[in-house]
Design a protein around this motif. Structure first.
Motif, PDB file in Angstrom:
ATOM      1  N   GLY A 200       0.813  -1.200   0.000  1.00 31.36           N
ATOM      2  CA  GLY A 200       0.000   0.000   0.000  1.00 31.36           C
ATOM      3  C   GLY A 200       0.851   1.255   0.000  1.00 31.36           C
ATOM      4  O   GLY A 200       2.079   1.196   0.165  1.00 31.36           O
ATOM      5  N   PRO A 201       0.236   2.416  -0.164  1.00 35.17           N
ATOM      6  CA  PRO A 201       0.975   3.680  -0.195  1.00 35.17           C
ATOM      7  C   PRO A 201       1.626   3.995   1.152  1.00 35.17           C
ATOM      8  O   PRO A 201       1.116   3.617   2.203  1.00 35.17           O
ATOM      9  N   LEU A 202       2.743   4.705   1.075  1.00 37.12           N
ATOM     10  CA  LEU A 202       3.510   5.067   2.264  1.00 37.12           C
ATOM     11  C   LEU A 202       3.776   6.560   2.266  1.00 37.12           C
ATOM     12  O   LEU A 202       4.192   7.136   1.258  1.00 37.12           O
ATOM     13  N   LEU A 203       3.538   7.183   3.411  1.00 36.13           N
ATOM     14  CA  LEU A 203       3.879   8.584   3.613  1.00 36.13           C
ATOM     15  C   LEU A 203       4.942   8.680   4.696  1.00 36.13           C
ATOM     16  O   LEU A 203       4.738   8.220   5.816  1.00 36.13           O
ATOM     17  N   LEU A 204       6.076   9.276   4.347  1.00 34.68           N
ATOM     18  CA  LEU A 204       7.123   9.579   5.319  1.00 34.68           C
ATOM     19  C   LEU A 204       7.007  11.046   5.696  1.00 34.68           C
ATOM     20  O   LEU A 204       6.851  11.911   4.827  1.00 34.68           O
ATOM     21  N   ILE A 205       7.081  11.331   6.992  1.00 28.54           N
ATOM     22  CA  ILE A 205       6.983  12.705   7.486  1.00 28.54           C
ATOM     23  C   ILE A 205       8.209  13.019   8.322  1.00 28.54           C
ATOM     24  O   ILE A 205       8.615  12.217   9.170  1.00 28.54           O
ATOM     25  N   SER A 206       8.793  14.180   8.073  1.00 30.51           N
ATOM     26  CA  SER A 206       9.952  14.593   8.874  1.00 30.51           C
ATOM     27  C   SER A 206       9.785  16.029   9.339  1.00 30.51           C
ATOM     28  O   SER A 206       9.127  16.840   8.692  1.00 30.51           O
ATOM     29  N   GLY A 207      10.390  16.316  10.482  1.00 27.48           N
ATOM     30  CA  GLY A 207      10.480  17.675  10.979  1.00 27.48           C
ATOM     31  C   GLY A 207      11.897  18.166  10.767  1.00 27.48           C
ATOM     32  O   GLY A 207      12.850  17.462  11.109  1.00 27.48           O
ATOM     33  N   PRO A 214      16.599  12.871  12.363  1.00 28.59           N
ATOM     34  CA  PRO A 214      16.832  14.065  11.543  1.00 28.59           C
ATOM     35  C   PRO A 214      16.246  13.955  10.137  1.00 28.59           C
ATOM     36  O   PRO A 214      16.133  12.863   9.571  1.00 28.59           O
ATOM     37  N   ASP A 215      15.891  15.099   9.595  1.00 30.02           N
ATOM     38  CA  ASP A 215      15.315  15.165   8.255  1.00 30.02           C
ATOM     39  C   ASP A 215      16.206  14.490   7.220  1.00 30.02           C
ATOM     40  O   ASP A 215      15.716  13.795   6.327  1.00 30.02           O
ATOM     41  N   VAL A 216      17.515  14.639   7.351  1.00 27.86           N
ATOM     42  CA  VAL A 216      18.432  14.040   6.380  1.00 27.86           C
ATOM     43  C   VAL A 216      18.319  12.517   6.380  1.00 27.86           C
ATOM     44  O   VAL A 216      18.435  11.871   5.325  1.00 27.86           O
ATOM     45  N   PHE A 237       7.836  19.111   7.609  1.00 28.38           N
ATOM     46  CA  PHE A 237       7.285  20.183   8.434  1.00 28.38           C
ATOM     47  C   PHE A 237       8.441  21.051   8.931  1.00 28.38           C
ATOM     48  O   PHE A 237       9.280  20.596   9.724  1.00 28.38           O
ATOM     49  N   GLN A 238       8.467  22.270   8.444  1.00 31.49           N
ATOM     50  CA  GLN A 238       9.559  23.175   8.763  1.00 31.49           C
ATOM     51  C   GLN A 238       9.574  23.552  10.249  1.00 31.49           C
ATOM     52  O   GLN A 238       8.534  23.863  10.830  1.00 31.49           O
ATOM     53  N   ARG A 240       9.912  21.863  12.900  1.00 29.31           N
ATOM     54  CA  ARG A 240       9.288  20.966  13.872  1.00 29.31           C
ATOM     55  C   ARG A 240      10.295  19.932  14.355  1.00 29.31           C
ATOM     56  O   ARG A 240      11.123  19.439  13.603  1.00 29.31           O
ATOM     57  N   GLY A 241      10.190  19.596  15.646  1.00 25.54           N
ATOM     58  CA  GLY A 241      11.076  18.621  16.247  1.00 25.54           C
ATOM     59  C   GLY A 241      10.410  17.270  16.436  1.00 25.54           C
ATOM     60  O   GLY A 241       9.322  17.012  15.902  1.00 25.54           O
ATOM     61  N   HIS A 242      11.025  16.421  17.242  1.00 27.65           N
ATOM     62  CA  HIS A 242      10.561  15.046  17.394  1.00 27.65           C
ATOM     63  C   HIS A 242       9.244  14.954  18.151  1.00 27.65           C
ATOM     64  O   HIS A 242       8.561  13.932  18.109  1.00 27.65           O
ATOM     65  N   ALA A 243       8.860  16.026  18.820  1.00 28.53           N
ATOM     66  CA  ALA A 243       7.605  16.043  19.580  1.00 28.53           C
ATOM     67  C   ALA A 243       6.413  16.445  18.720  1.00 28.53           C
ATOM     68  O   ALA A 243       5.329  16.707  19.250  1.00 28.53           O
ATOM     69  N   LEU A 244       6.559  16.474  17.411  1.00 28.38           N
ATOM     70  CA  LEU A 244       5.507  17.028  16.560  1.00 28.38           C
ATOM     71  C   LEU A 244       4.195  16.255  16.600  1.00 28.38           C
ATOM     72  O   LEU A 244       3.160  16.784  16.182  1.00 28.38           O
ATOM     73  N   VAL A 245       4.177  15.035  17.140  1.00 30.96           N
ATOM     74  CA  VAL A 245       2.907  14.295  17.238  1.00 30.96           C
ATOM     75  C   VAL A 245       2.177  14.575  18.548  1.00 30.96           C
ATOM     76  O   VAL A 245       1.020  14.172  18.715  1.00 30.96           O
TER      77      VAL A 245
END
Length: 280
Positions: A200-207, A214-216, A237-238, A240-245
């Protein structure tokens, strides 16, 4: 006819209790999904109990945790949407690669095997566990200062402290040790089938301000999927840190996930002449 609600399986990462997903659970239920947010194996039911009994989760391996969520997913009425944060994101990626779910969202995911970038901030974030080899068989808790660096660096001090007080629990250190050496282990549990064309489709999200994932590193994981014909998207998400959820902006992230699911044809409305959605 009445359509079944699509199950959503939320998977948390290290150092957060499963109840930290509750705002997401409430939101997804109100939008017509059937969400569940179970803990890791043997995780106590409350934050207070988890802090009082760290031995209950000590020495758990990533393999044990993955199998736990694989079993939970199989127990649901139908294949779920998998949404994970941090180590939960890694688990969501792995299970999606095995076709356990119909879609996956990995938010600030821990590194899957094959991801090479290892920024200094990520190394420092892992030091509370990795700094002492004896921790491999222990459950380790973060201090408020450590949480501030690893999770709350993009937040005001007061908000970081409040999140630490509300949600943090001791977590097994073994998965961190396993991921740290994964690229030298041909049988690493963090290996993901990134070439699966039928998943199925996958969405990766980074802050972009994340120290722990890290975003990299998330971008490097995204590139590992380049040979798969399945849908793989990356959302950033510009600032944003690891607590973004769990921080004050969690809903922005959740709404983007809901929009993406709708774009993939995985909104709550299913086939049938008439859909009756339960009131929340």
């Amino acid at each position: 006819m009445t359509a079944s609600r699509t199950p959503v399986l939320f998977i948390h990462g290290l150092w957060l209790h499963h109840s930290s997903w509750q705002p997401w659970v409430d939101l997804f239920r109100s939008r017509g999904y059937e969400p569940v947010a179970p803990g890791w194996p043997d995780e106590p039911g409350t934050v207070e109990e988890a802090r009082a009994h760290p031995e209950q989760v000590a020495n758990q391996s990533l393999k044990t945790v993955v199998e736990h969520f694989r079993t939970l997913a199989a127990s649901l009425p139908s294949k779920p949407i998998l949404i994970g944060h941090s180590f939960g994101g890694l688990i969501a990626e792995k299970l999606l690669g095995e076709d356990v779910g119909i879609a996956g969202v990995a938010i600030d995911p821990a590194q899957i095997k094959g991801v090479l970038p290892l920024p200094l901030a990520e190394l420092r974030s892992g030091l509370p566990a990795l700094g002492n080899p004896a921790n491999i068989s222990r459950a380790v808790a973060l201090t408020g200062k450590e949480f501030r660096f690893s999770f709350g660096n993009a937040l005001e001090q007061g908000e970081s402290d409040a999140l630490f007080d509300r949600w943090t629990i001791p977590s097994p250190a073994r998965p961190l040790f396993e991921v740290a050496v994964a690229n030298f282990n041909p049988h690493a549990e963090s290996k993901v089938n990134t070439h699966n064309d039928k998943r199925g489709p996958l969405l990766l999200i980074s802050g972009t301000a994340d120290h722990t994932a890290p975003d990299v590193a998330t971008r490097a994981a995204f590139r590992l999927y380049r040979d798969s014909l399945a849908v793989t998207n990356l959302e950033t998400f510009q600032g944003r840190g690891h607590a973004l959820v769990i921080d004050h902006g969690w809903r922005d992230v959740a709404e983007r996930v809901l929009t993406w699911l709708s774009e993939q044809g995985l909104g709550p409305v299913e086939t049938g002449e008439v859909l009756v959605v339960e009131a929340n």
